[in-house]
Write a protein that holds these residues in place. Structure first.
Motif: not given
Length: 266
Positions: A136, A159, A176-177, A179, A182
């Motif tokens: 993160i 993240s 990837y994501i 944030t 989440l």
């Protein structure tokens, strides 16, 4: 030769003091050792610890029982003295916050990342190879940590928040994501490493979190560890890893930074 006073700090600052002395500087200390009795009022340079303060009241002095208020530095230093601080800036003083320098923070992220990996290896019963991990944050520590984890063969998801970071992560072959997303679906990673000073995982999200281990590297993340542990997630709060895991390397990085700053002012 300039006189330097080291005030407070952990084991890395003990090594910093020794290395600066070997370089020919006149160095004393206050609040670094239990019985030290330096005098910063006559010093050209004051070196403060990593971090300079944890409570914004006193200087960080983990190796002694001494309390040294920040106000003492404000009140008893002259404008001719150079103050080197970390993640704290003394207003209206000749001060350099070395913690904000990329030349320091990026290198300091290396022992942080290696320390985090050490904790992950010691607190799981499987390899990082093929482990599904989430990092993160894609700041200084996040970048180094993600790179090291990938080198171990982990399946790394990062993240982040910035479109530029998404582009870089994609180019480097990372998952990837965003944030902000989440908490929108169950968090399913073997290990989570948090590097950001924010509450990025809601308490209720831990109920649907399928993780074995959460390692928090941030100093003020505000993650709810009790909520995580109720959901059978092992948690480790691990700020300040360089001084604990690799004080010699952390000290060398800081010594080089101090010398660079001093030379720049000369």
């Amino acid at each position: 030769m300039k006189k330097i006073t080291v005030i407070g700090g952990d084991n890395r600052l003990k090594i910093v003091k020794e290395e600066l002395q070997k370089s020919g500087y006149n160095v004393d200390s206050i609040g670094l050792l239990e019985d030290d009795c330096g005098d910063y009022k006559g010093s050209d340079i004051i070196v403060l610890p990593v971090p300079t303060t944890k409570d914004h009241i006193n200087i960080f002095t983990p190796l002694t029982s001494r309390k040294i208020p920040l106000s003492e530095i404000y009140e008893n230093t002259s404008n001719e003295q150079l103050i080197l601080s970390c993640n704290y800036f003394f207003e209206n003083k000749k001060c350099v916050d070395y913690g904000a320098l990329d030349s320091y923070a990026l290198l300091n992220a290396v022992p942080t990342a290696e320390g985090a990996i050490k904790l992950a290896i010691e607190n799981t019963n499987y390899t990082l190879w093929k482990a599904n991990v989430l990092v993160i944050g894609y700041g200084r520590v996040g970048k180094i940590l993600a790179n090291r984890l990938k080198a171990f063969g982990a399946d790394v998801t990062v993240s982040a928040r910035k479109p530029a970071d998404f582009g870089l992560l994609s180019a480097l072959g990372f998952n990837y994501i965003n944030t902000e997303h989440l908490n929108l679906k169950p968090i399913k990673y073997d290990i989570i490493f948090n590097t950001v000073d924010a509450k990025v995982i809601d308490d209720k999200s831990f109920k649907n979190c399928r993780s074995d281990l959460l390692i928090d590297l941030a100093s003020a993340s505000n993650l709810n560890f009790a909520a995580a542990e109720e959901c059978k997630i092992r948690t480790i709060k691990a700020p300040g890893l360089p001084g604990k895991i690799a004080p010699k390397t952390a000290a060398d990085i800081l010594v080089n930074t101090i010398k660079y700053i001093i030379n720049s002012y000369n």
